[in-house]
Design a protein around this motif. Structure first.
Motif, PDB file in Angstrom:
ATOM      1  N   LYS A 122     -27.489  29.543  31.401  1.00 12.78           N
ATOM      2  CA  LYS A 122     -26.042  29.341  31.350  1.00 12.78           C
ATOM      3  C   LYS A 122     -25.654  28.522  30.123  1.00 12.78           C
ATOM      4  O   LYS A 122     -24.637  28.789  29.465  1.00 12.78           O
ATOM      5  CB  LYS A 122     -25.549  28.689  32.638  1.00 12.78           C
ATOM      6  N   ALA A 123     -26.466  27.519  29.797  1.00 12.40           N
ATOM      7  CA  ALA A 123     -26.213  26.762  28.569  1.00 12.40           C
ATOM      8  C   ALA A 123     -26.328  27.667  27.346  1.00 12.40           C
ATOM      9  O   ALA A 123     -25.503  27.592  26.418  1.00 12.40           O
ATOM     10  CB  ALA A 123     -27.191  25.595  28.458  1.00 12.40           C
ATOM     11  N   ALA A 124     -27.329  28.543  27.336  1.00 13.78           N
ATOM     12  CA  ALA A 124     -27.497  29.472  26.211  1.00 13.78           C
ATOM     13  C   ALA A 124     -26.302  30.412  26.099  1.00 13.78           C
ATOM     14  O   ALA A 124     -25.893  30.770  24.986  1.00 13.78           O
ATOM     15  CB  ALA A 124     -28.781  30.273  26.374  1.00 13.78           C
ATOM     16  N   ALA A 125     -25.742  30.805  27.238  1.00 14.47           N
ATOM     17  CA  ALA A 125     -24.553  31.669  27.203  1.00 14.47           C
ATOM     18  C   ALA A 125     -23.407  30.960  26.501  1.00 14.47           C
ATOM     19  O   ALA A 125     -22.689  31.552  25.681  1.00 14.47           O
ATOM     20  CB  ALA A 125     -24.159  32.062  28.622  1.00 14.47           C
ATOM     21  N   LEU A 126     -23.219  29.681  26.797  1.00 19.20           N
ATOM     22  CA  LEU A 126     -22.154  28.917  26.148  1.00 19.20           C
ATOM     23  C   LEU A 126     -22.416  28.791  24.655  1.00 19.20           C
ATOM     24  O   LEU A 126     -21.504  28.910  23.833  1.00 19.20           O
ATOM     25  CB  LEU A 126     -22.049  27.542  26.800  1.00 19.20           C
ATOM     26  N   GLY A 127     -23.689  28.566  24.295  1.00 20.24           N
ATOM     27  CA  GLY A 127     -24.029  28.485  22.885  1.00 20.24           C
ATOM     28  C   GLY A 127     -23.800  29.796  22.156  1.00 20.24           C
ATOM     29  O   GLY A 127     -23.274  29.819  21.038  1.00 20.24           O
ATOM     30  N   ALA A 128     -24.194  30.903  22.786  1.00 16.58           N
ATOM     31  CA  ALA A 128     -23.989  32.216  22.167  1.00 16.58           C
ATOM     32  C   ALA A 128     -22.507  32.505  21.995  1.00 16.58           C
ATOM     33  O   ALA A 128     -22.082  33.061  20.970  1.00 16.58           O
ATOM     34  CB  ALA A 128     -24.648  33.299  23.015  1.00 16.58           C
ATOM     35  N   GLY A 253     -30.802  37.736  24.205  1.00 23.62           N
ATOM     36  CA  GLY A 253     -31.683  36.723  23.627  1.00 23.62           C
ATOM     37  C   GLY A 253     -32.946  36.607  24.453  1.00 23.62           C
ATOM     38  O   GLY A 253     -33.226  37.438  25.314  1.00 23.62           O
ATOM     39  N   GLY A 254     -33.699  35.565  24.216  1.00 23.13           N
ATOM     40  CA  GLY A 254     -34.957  35.370  24.934  1.00 23.13           C
ATOM     41  C   GLY A 254     -36.142  35.793  24.098  1.00 23.13           C
ATOM     42  O   GLY A 254     -36.013  36.400  23.025  1.00 23.13           O
ATOM     43  N   GLY A 255     -37.326  35.504  24.608  1.00 21.23           N
ATOM     44  CA  GLY A 255     -38.550  35.729  23.852  1.00 21.23           C
ATOM     45  C   GLY A 255     -38.792  37.160  23.425  1.00 21.23           C
ATOM     46  O   GLY A 255     -39.388  37.412  22.374  1.00 21.23           O
ATOM     47  N   LEU A 256     -38.323  38.132  24.228  1.00 21.53           N
ATOM     48  CA  LEU A 256     -38.598  39.530  23.884  1.00 21.53           C
ATOM     49  C   LEU A 256     -37.817  39.999  22.667  1.00 21.53           C
ATOM     50  O   LEU A 256     -38.147  41.043  22.087  1.00 21.53           O
ATOM     51  CB  LEU A 256     -38.301  40.444  25.076  1.00 21.53           C
ATOM     52  N   THR A 257     -36.798  39.244  22.248  1.00 26.39           N
ATOM     53  CA  THR A 257     -36.054  39.646  21.057  1.00 26.39           C
ATOM     54  C   THR A 257     -36.894  39.521  19.795  1.00 26.39           C
ATOM     55  O   THR A 257     -36.483  39.995  18.730  1.00 26.39           O
ATOM     56  CB  THR A 257     -34.760  38.824  20.896  1.00 26.39           C
ATOM     57  N   ALA A 258     -38.076  38.894  19.901  1.00 29.32           N
ATOM     58  CA  ALA A 258     -38.993  38.884  18.760  1.00 29.32           C
ATOM     59  C   ALA A 258     -39.411  40.298  18.369  1.00 29.32           C
ATOM     60  O   ALA A 258     -39.905  40.526  17.260  1.00 29.32           O
ATOM     61  CB  ALA A 258     -40.223  38.039  19.082  1.00 29.32           C
ATOM     62  N   LEU A 259     -39.222  41.244  19.281  1.00 30.32           N
ATOM     63  CA  LEU A 259     -39.520  42.648  18.978  1.00 30.32           C
ATOM     64  C   LEU A 259     -38.493  43.264  18.037  1.00 30.32           C
ATOM     65  O   LEU A 259     -38.714  44.353  17.493  1.00 30.32           O
ATOM     66  CB  LEU A 259     -39.580  43.458  20.277  1.00 30.32           C
ATOM     67  N   GLY A 260     -37.371  42.599  17.855  1.00 30.00           N
ATOM     68  CA  GLY A 260     -36.375  43.008  16.872  1.00 30.00           C
ATOM     69  C   GLY A 260     -35.778  44.377  17.116  1.00 30.00           C
ATOM     70  O   GLY A 260     -35.420  44.741  18.235  1.00 30.00           O
ATOM     71  N   GLY A 296     -35.282  32.746  16.961  1.00 28.14           N
ATOM     72  CA  GLY A 296     -35.275  31.309  16.736  1.00 28.14           C
ATOM     73  C   GLY A 296     -33.917  30.653  16.813  1.00 28.14           C
ATOM     74  O   GLY A 296     -33.791  29.453  16.539  1.00 28.14           O
ATOM     75  N   SER A 297     -32.894  31.404  17.198  1.00 31.13           N
ATOM     76  CA  SER A 297     -31.555  30.820  17.302  1.00 31.13           C
ATOM     77  C   SER A 297     -31.534  29.749  18.388  1.00 31.13           C
ATOM     78  O   SER A 297     -31.998  29.982  19.505  1.00 31.13           O
ATOM     79  CB  SER A 297     -30.541  31.917  17.636  1.00 31.13           C
ATOM     80  N   PRO A 298     -30.981  28.556  18.105  1.00 29.88           N
ATOM     81  CA  PRO A 298     -31.022  27.455  19.085  1.00 29.88           C
ATOM     82  C   PRO A 298     -29.862  27.501  20.079  1.00 29.88           C
ATOM     83  O   PRO A 298     -29.236  26.473  20.357  1.00 29.88           O
ATOM     84  CB  PRO A 298     -30.938  26.220  18.192  1.00 29.88           C
ATOM     85  N   VAL A 299     -29.583  28.669  20.653  1.00 28.97           N
ATOM     86  CA  VAL A 299     -28.357  28.795  21.450  1.00 28.97           C
ATOM     87  C   VAL A 299     -28.360  27.926  22.698  1.00 28.97           C
ATOM     88  O   VAL A 299     -27.315  27.406  23.097  1.00 28.97           O
ATOM     89  CB  VAL A 299     -28.088  30.263  21.842  1.00 28.97           C
ATOM     90  N   ALA A 300     -29.517  27.752  23.342  1.00 28.22           N
ATOM     91  CA  ALA A 300     -29.535  26.944  24.564  1.00 28.22           C
ATOM     92  C   ALA A 300     -29.279  25.479  24.244  1.00 28.22           C
ATOM     93  O   ALA A 300     -28.512  24.800  24.948  1.00 28.22           O
ATOM     94  CB  ALA A 300     -30.859  27.111  25.304  1.00 28.22           C
ATOM     95  N   ALA A 301     -29.893  24.965  23.188  1.00 30.36           N
ATOM     96  CA  ALA A 301     -29.637  23.579  22.786  1.00 30.36           C
ATOM     97  C   ALA A 301     -28.199  23.409  22.317  1.00 30.36           C
ATOM     98  O   ALA A 301     -27.534  22.418  22.639  1.00 30.36           O
ATOM     99  CB  ALA A 301     -30.619  23.167  21.694  1.00 30.36           C
TER     100      ALA A 301
END
Length: 325
Positions: A122-128, A253-260, A296-301
């Motif tokens: 939910k925090a990442a959603a706000l960041g995005a 987002g999330g780790g699987l987005t490393a697949l681009g 690597g986007s810091p959306v959750a932070a």
């Protein structure tokens, strides 16, 4: 005036931390939302170590970005688990060894600033949403070890009555599918969660989902089927989010987005295939309403930095920061 105050120009600093199972990602932002600094530190195991990680990472961030703790106007924490955003307590953060922890009280007793705590997705959603720079409704779909989503409308997190809004990972889309950890069969997470895919793949490797994609491209039929499952599950999640809450955009987002682009192209093809025989689905243009976050986007932070204690989920305005002073 401290050296930190001089470098921050007298502006109130907001700190946001994304507390993960292995690392804590932290950013500091000023009143305009500009990121002043970012640090990453290991996350400890267990309640005491988690609190220590939050405090030490905040202090390291202050040193890195050149401000003093007196400049900190608020600290937001995004953390996995069930969160009572009103009290700042997190429950059942199993990946951190936490059953129950009052983060706001314990960390706030060391760092003299208001603390706000929210579920990490939910925090990442706000960041995005903040990165998009508009008030259009959006959902953040996190494709990682598990699958979850957060919904933001008008700059606010929408939680639903009991805080479960966005739990698309545990919507069953195949009653005859694989058994999910929640006890149901064929949940979205069994199709496109990294953990479920790794278990179904059953072969050793540091990056099982990437191995699946590589093997599928080499002609492995098991890998091809799992890769298709991932696209089908992610497309189902997008469809559920748009049809249930009619968000304008689904940011992935999330780790699987490393697949681009390999991941994005697969999801777009699945959405188009699903809509091929349905004029209604074609009218929704779902394939045009998804975006992949940069790796690597810091959306959750960043989203955590935008939290405020009451009411939780609102971006902190200049008026609100003045009130906290």
């Amino acid at each position: 005036m401290t050296a930190g105050s001089a470098r921050s120009g007298g502006r109130a600093i907001r700190v946001g931390l994304d507390v993960g199972g292995t690392k804590t990602d932290a950013v500091a932002i000023d009143g305009s939302g500009e990121i002043l600094g970012r640090v990453r530190r290991p996350t400890g195991w267990g309640p005491d170590a988690v609190v220590q990680s939050i405090v030490e990472t905040t202090l390291a961030l202050a040193g890195e970005a050149g401000f003093g703790t007196a400049d900190i106007r608020s600290v937001g924490v995004g953390i996995p688990g069930m969160v009572d955003s009103g009290s700042g307590r997190v429950l059942h953060a199993v990946n951190l060894g936490v059953e129950s922890l009052d983060i706001a009280e314990r960390a706030g007793s060391v760092i003299d600033a208001p603390f706000a705590v929210e579920n990490d997705v939910k925090a990442a959603a706000l960041g995005a949403a903040s990165l998009r720079g508009d008030d259009a409704s959006m959902a953040y779909l996190n494709l990682g070890t598990g699958v979850a989503a957060g919904i933001v409308a008008g700059g606010r997190i929408w939680r639903g009555t009991h805080g479960s809004a966005g739990e698309v990972g545990h919507i069953s889309v195949d009653p005859h599918g694989r058994v999910c950890g929640c006890g149901q069969r064929g949940c979205v997470e069994t199709l496109c969660g990294g953990g479920a895919l790794a278990r179904a793949w059953g072969r050793p490797g540091e990056l099982p989902v990437r191995d699946i994609f590589d093997a599928a491209e080499a002609g492995d039929p098991v890998a091809a089927a799992l890769r298709a499952d991932l696209a089908r599950g992610a497309a189902a999640a997008v469809r559920i989010l748009v049809l249930s809450v009619d968000v304008e955009t689904v940011v992935i987002g999330g780790g699987l987005t490393a697949l681009g682009t390999r991941l994005e192209d697969d999801i777009v093809r699945a959405l188009r295939a699903d809509a091929e025989n349905s004029p209604f689905m074609r009218s929704l243009h779902l394939d045009e309403r998804i975006e992949l976050l940069p790796i690597g986007s810091p959306v959750a932070a960043l989203g955590a930095a935008l939290l405020t204690a009451a009411p939780a989920g609102y971006p902190i305005t200049e008026k609100e920061t003045a009130a906290h002073g």
